[in-house]
Design a protein around this motif. Structure first.
Motif, PDB file in Angstrom:
ATOM      1  N   SER A 145       0.838  -1.215   0.000  1.00 21.63           N
ATOM      2  CA  SER A 145       0.000   0.000   0.000  1.00 21.63           C
ATOM      3  C   SER A 145       0.867   1.257   0.000  1.00 21.63           C
ATOM      4  O   SER A 145       0.497   2.269  -0.600  1.00 21.63           O
ATOM      5  CB  SER A 145      -0.920   0.022   1.212  1.00 21.63           C
ATOM      6  N   THR A 146       2.020   1.182   0.649  1.00 21.36           N
ATOM      7  CA  THR A 146       2.929   2.335   0.637  1.00 21.36           C
ATOM      8  C   THR A 146       3.385   2.612  -0.796  1.00 21.36           C
ATOM      9  O   THR A 146       3.427   3.765  -1.234  1.00 21.36           O
ATOM     10  CB  THR A 146       4.149   2.044   1.544  1.00 21.36           C
ATOM     11  N   LEU A 147       3.681   1.554  -1.527  1.00 20.89           N
ATOM     12  CA  LEU A 147       4.062   1.703  -2.934  1.00 20.89           C
ATOM     13  C   LEU A 147       2.901   2.307  -3.729  1.00 20.89           C
ATOM     14  O   LEU A 147       3.093   3.242  -4.517  1.00 20.89           O
ATOM     15  CB  LEU A 147       4.457   0.329  -3.500  1.00 20.89           C
ATOM     16  N   ALA A 148       1.676   1.778  -3.489  1.00 18.94           N
ATOM     17  CA  ALA A 148       0.501   2.284  -4.209  1.00 18.94           C
ATOM     18  C   ALA A 148       0.322   3.775  -3.949  1.00 18.94           C
ATOM     19  O   ALA A 148       0.092   4.558  -4.872  1.00 18.94           O
ATOM     20  CB  ALA A 148      -0.746   1.520  -3.761  1.00 18.94           C
ATOM     21  N   ARG A 149       0.466   4.165  -2.694  1.00 18.48           N
ATOM     22  CA  ARG A 149       0.281   5.579  -2.351  1.00 18.48           C
ATOM     23  C   ARG A 149       1.376   6.446  -2.957  1.00 18.48           C
ATOM     24  O   ARG A 149       1.124   7.590  -3.340  1.00 18.48           O
ATOM     25  CB  ARG A 149       0.227   5.747  -0.827  1.00 18.48           C
ATOM     26  N   ALA A 150       2.551   5.915  -3.069  1.00 23.58           N
ATOM     27  CA  ALA A 150       3.642   6.681  -3.702  1.00 23.58           C
ATOM     28  C   ALA A 150       3.343   6.905  -5.187  1.00 23.58           C
ATOM     29  O   ALA A 150       3.579   7.986  -5.725  1.00 23.58           O
ATOM     30  CB  ALA A 150       4.973   5.961  -3.515  1.00 23.58           C
ATOM     31  N   ILE A 151       2.775   5.882  -5.843  1.00 24.18           N
ATOM     32  CA  ILE A 151       2.439   6.011  -7.271  1.00 24.18           C
ATOM     33  C   ILE A 151       1.384   7.102  -7.461  1.00 24.18           C
ATOM     34  O   ILE A 151       1.394   7.837  -8.440  1.00 24.18           O
ATOM     35  CB  ILE A 151       1.939   4.654  -7.845  1.00 24.18           C
ATOM     36  N   LEU A 152       0.476   7.210  -6.490  1.00 24.09           N
ATOM     37  CA  LEU A 152      -0.565   8.232  -6.571  1.00 24.09           C
ATOM     38  C   LEU A 152      -0.088   9.607  -6.105  1.00 24.09           C
ATOM     39  O   LEU A 152      -0.860  10.555  -6.071  1.00 24.09           O
ATOM     40  CB  LEU A 152      -1.781   7.815  -5.739  1.00 24.09           C
ATOM     41  N   GLY A 153       1.162   9.685  -5.717  1.00 21.53           N
ATOM     42  CA  GLY A 153       1.704  10.965  -5.261  1.00 21.53           C
ATOM     43  C   GLY A 153       1.300  11.289  -3.833  1.00 21.53           C
ATOM     44  O   GLY A 153       1.393  12.431  -3.405  1.00 21.53           O
ATOM     45  N   LEU A 154       0.853  10.282  -3.073  1.00 21.71           N
ATOM     46  CA  LEU A 154       0.388  10.543  -1.705  1.00 21.71           C
ATOM     47  C   LEU A 154       1.463  10.273  -0.652  1.00 21.71           C
ATOM     48  O   LEU A 154       1.381  10.785   0.459  1.00 21.71           O
ATOM     49  CB  LEU A 154      -0.850   9.677  -1.387  1.00 21.71           C
ATOM     50  N   ASN A 155       2.433   9.444  -0.969  1.00 19.03           N
ATOM     51  CA  ASN A 155       3.562   9.221  -0.069  1.00 19.03           C
ATOM     52  C   ASN A 155       4.805   9.784  -0.740  1.00 19.03           C
ATOM     53  O   ASN A 155       5.108   9.424  -1.876  1.00 19.03           O
ATOM     54  CB  ASN A 155       3.805   7.720   0.155  1.00 19.03           C
ATOM     55  N   LYS A 156       5.514  10.636  -0.021  1.00 23.21           N
ATOM     56  CA  LYS A 156       6.692  11.251  -0.632  1.00 23.21           C
ATOM     57  C   LYS A 156       7.870  10.280  -0.565  1.00 23.21           C
ATOM     58  O   LYS A 156       8.222   9.820   0.516  1.00 23.21           O
ATOM     59  CB  LYS A 156       7.022  12.529   0.141  1.00 23.21           C
ATOM     60  N   PRO A 157       8.455   9.942  -1.692  1.00 24.53           N
ATOM     61  CA  PRO A 157       9.589   9.023  -1.648  1.00 24.53           C
ATOM     62  C   PRO A 157      10.797   9.615  -0.930  1.00 24.53           C
ATOM     63  O   PRO A 157      11.022  10.821  -0.983  1.00 24.53           O
ATOM     64  CB  PRO A 157       9.916   8.789  -3.122  1.00 24.53           C
ATOM     65  N   THR A 158      11.541   8.742  -0.274  1.00 24.11           N
ATOM     66  CA  THR A 158      12.781   9.147   0.380  1.00 24.11           C
ATOM     67  C   THR A 158      13.876   9.281  -0.679  1.00 24.11           C
ATOM     68  O   THR A 158      14.703  10.174  -0.628  1.00 24.11           O
ATOM     69  CB  THR A 158      13.173   8.065   1.423  1.00 24.11           C
ATOM     70  N   SER A 159      13.880   8.353  -1.629  1.00 26.33           N
ATOM     71  CA  SER A 159      14.812   8.443  -2.758  1.00 26.33           C
ATOM     72  C   SER A 159      14.245   7.627  -3.916  1.00 26.33           C
ATOM     73  O   SER A 159      13.230   6.944  -3.776  1.00 26.33           O
ATOM     74  CB  SER A 159      16.199   7.929  -2.356  1.00 26.33           C
ATOM     75  N   GLY A 160      14.915   7.730  -5.059  1.00 24.20           N
ATOM     76  CA  GLY A 160      14.437   7.019  -6.245  1.00 24.20           C
ATOM     77  C   GLY A 160      13.515   7.904  -7.064  1.00 24.20           C
ATOM     78  O   GLY A 160      13.378   9.095  -6.789  1.00 24.20           O
ATOM     79  N   ASP A 161      12.874   7.303  -8.050  1.00 25.24           N
ATOM     80  CA  ASP A 161      12.068   8.095  -8.969  1.00 25.24           C
ATOM     81  C   ASP A 161      10.826   7.317  -9.422  1.00 25.24           C
ATOM     82  O   ASP A 161      10.844   6.076  -9.461  1.00 25.24           O
ATOM     83  CB  ASP A 161      12.925   8.474 -10.194  1.00 25.24           C
ATOM     84  N   ILE A 162       9.778   8.054  -9.757  1.00 28.68           N
ATOM     85  CA  ILE A 162       8.566   7.453 -10.336  1.00 28.68           C
ATOM     86  C   ILE A 162       8.274   8.197 -11.627  1.00 28.68           C
ATOM     87  O   ILE A 162       8.091   9.425 -11.607  1.00 28.68           O
ATOM     88  CB  ILE A 162       7.359   7.579  -9.380  1.00 28.68           C
ATOM     89  N   LEU A 163       8.301   7.474 -12.749  1.00 26.43           N
ATOM     90  CA  LEU A 163       8.024   8.110 -14.035  1.00 26.43           C
ATOM     91  C   LEU A 163       6.675   7.666 -14.553  1.00 26.43           C
ATOM     92  O   LEU A 163       6.377   6.467 -14.581  1.00 26.43           O
ATOM     93  CB  LEU A 163       9.101   7.740 -15.064  1.00 26.43           C
ATOM     94  N   PHE A 164       5.865   8.647 -14.946  1.00 22.81           N
ATOM     95  CA  PHE A 164       4.574   8.353 -15.553  1.00 22.81           C
ATOM     96  C   PHE A 164       4.610   8.927 -16.961  1.00 22.81           C
ATOM     97  O   PHE A 164       4.923  10.100 -17.137  1.00 22.81           O
ATOM     98  CB  PHE A 164       3.447   8.984 -14.712  1.00 22.81           C
ATOM     99  N   GLU A 165       4.352   8.112 -17.943  1.00 26.17           N
ATOM    100  CA  GLU A 165       4.498   8.485 -19.350  1.00 26.17           C
ATOM    101  C   GLU A 165       5.855   9.144 -19.599  1.00 26.17           C
ATOM    102  O   GLU A 165       5.959  10.152 -20.298  1.00 26.17           O
ATOM    103  CB  GLU A 165       3.359   9.426 -19.762  1.00 26.17           C
ATOM    104  N   GLY A 166       6.882   8.587 -18.980  1.00 25.08           N
ATOM    105  CA  GLY A 166       8.247   9.040 -19.225  1.00 25.08           C
ATOM    106  C   GLY A 166       8.683  10.271 -18.459  1.00 25.08           C
ATOM    107  O   GLY A 166       9.841  10.687 -18.563  1.00 25.08           O
TER     108      GLY A 166
END
Ligand code: ATP
Ligand code: MG
Length: 332
Positions: free
Chosen positions: A56-77
């Motif tokens: 669920s933490t991953l899911a919330r990060a994808i939705l922009g609801l959990n701020k990542p500590t590091s790394g990146d999330i790319l949507f449509e590049g």
């Protein structure tokens, strides 16, 4: 090869543990810890793992609801971490979520028509909201005459249909389904999964489908990823995953799925994992699975295995992945 809609690169989401009078940060819950995954347009990525492994933490990060500590999330590049508020507003439209418990995620005092209408009103996308809501209701198999009924007047499966109608209202590109059928009876589970599959074809949707159990996602997932303590242990295309899983953890999870043939079921060896899931605040050294792994060797305690490619689209994070021959022996 089709385009990646979502790409998660070395993502970490750590929550501080604050203690004492001055609320000093003493440690971190490493809910998601160096995790990478990709999802192509139009496909379904199934994510499976035990309770507390960070799904669920991953899911919330994808939705922009959990701020990542590091790394990146790319949507449509594009990295969503750099998005300004206007881009974030658009992202909230493009990525929707379906929750586990359709009862607590629906306002009990709001008629279901209004629940489904809420995103349409928030984004002012249509002039005739009521007509659009009725279309959506039909699309998910609810009678439009139920518009004014309250959530408690419906069964669990029907309530989940309301949650799905709300999620598709704005024609999103990606839907993150966080255990959407876990709270439902087995017979209803299949109906909801079939509905999601039909909608995927009709509306060209991409899904991240989170489940506890590998049997739930067997039919809907094109690709499967197994998580353990915030990390991916194994990921592969569906057939390769179910036929030749290589990670000892995946094999333990697979051995828990009952076989339809009782004769095979009798002969089949169940792999029972020893011990509890360690705390994500203090994960084991080396391979995080080594404390429960039936195949662990001294190196597993010392070194962190990398996610290595076994075949095309099949990656395993293990120093001693199960060999093909052994795998066949396990199955017979
Ligand atoms: N906001 C938060 N603050 C602190 N810790 C959190 C927070 N959200 C989650 N955690 C912790 O992060 C870990 C992962 O939780 P998460 O809810 O992502 O697991 P999960 O895989 O979805 O579990 P489940 O299958 O039970 O839903 C847990 O130890 C949880 O207690
Ligand atoms: Mg969860």
């Amino acid at each position: 090869m089709s385009q990646n809609l979502l790409e998660i690169r070395n993502l970490a989401v750590h929550f501080p543990i604050k203690e004492g009078l001055f609320k000093k940060t003493t440690n971190y819950v490493k809910a998601v810890n160096d995790l990478s995954l990709t999802v192509r347009k139009g496909e379904t990525l199934g994510i499976v793992g035990e309770s507390g492994c960070g799904k669920s933490t991953l899911a919330r990060a994808i939705l922009g609801l959990n701020k990542p500590t590091s790394g990146d999330i790319l949507f449509e590049g594009e990295s969503i971490l750099d998005y300004n508020p206007k881009q974030m507003h658009q992202l909230r439209r493009d990525i929707q979520m379906v929750f586990q418990d359709p009862f607590t995620s629906l306002n009990p005092r709001m008629p279901i028509g209004e629940i489904i209408a809420a995103p349409l009103k928030a984004y002012k996308t249509t002039v005739n909201v009521e007509q659009r809501v009725k279309e959506l209701m039909e699309l998910v198999g609810l009678k439009p005459e139920y518009y004014h009924r309250l959530p408690h007047e419906f069964s669990g499966g029907q309530r989940q249909r309301v949650g799905i109608a709300r999620a598709i209202a704005l024609e999103p590109k990606l839907i993150v389904c966080d255990e959407p059928v876990s709270a439902l009876d087995v017979s209803v589970q299949a109906q909801v999964i079939n509905l999601l599959e039909d909608l995927q074809k009709e509306l060209n949707l991409t899904y991240v489908f989170i489940a506890h159990d590998l049997s739930v996602i067997k039919h809907i997932a094109d690709k499967v990823a197994v998580m353990y303590l915030g990390k991916v242990m194994e990921t592969a295309e569906r057939d390769s995953f179910y036929q030749s899983a290589r990670h000892p953890y995946t094999n333990a999870l697979l051995s828990a799925i009952p076989l339809p043939d009782p004769e095979k079921e009798k002969k089949r060896e169940r792999i029972v994992l020893q011990g509890d899931l360690p705390s994500p605040a203090n994960p084991p050294t080396g391979c995080v699975f080594h404390t429960r792994c039936p195949k662990a060797q001294p190196i597993c305690k010392e070194k962190l295995p990398r996610l290595e490619q076994m075949e095309e689209e099949h990656f395993v994070s293990c120093f001693f992945p199960i060999e093909e021959e052994q795998k066949r022996a396990l199955n017979t």
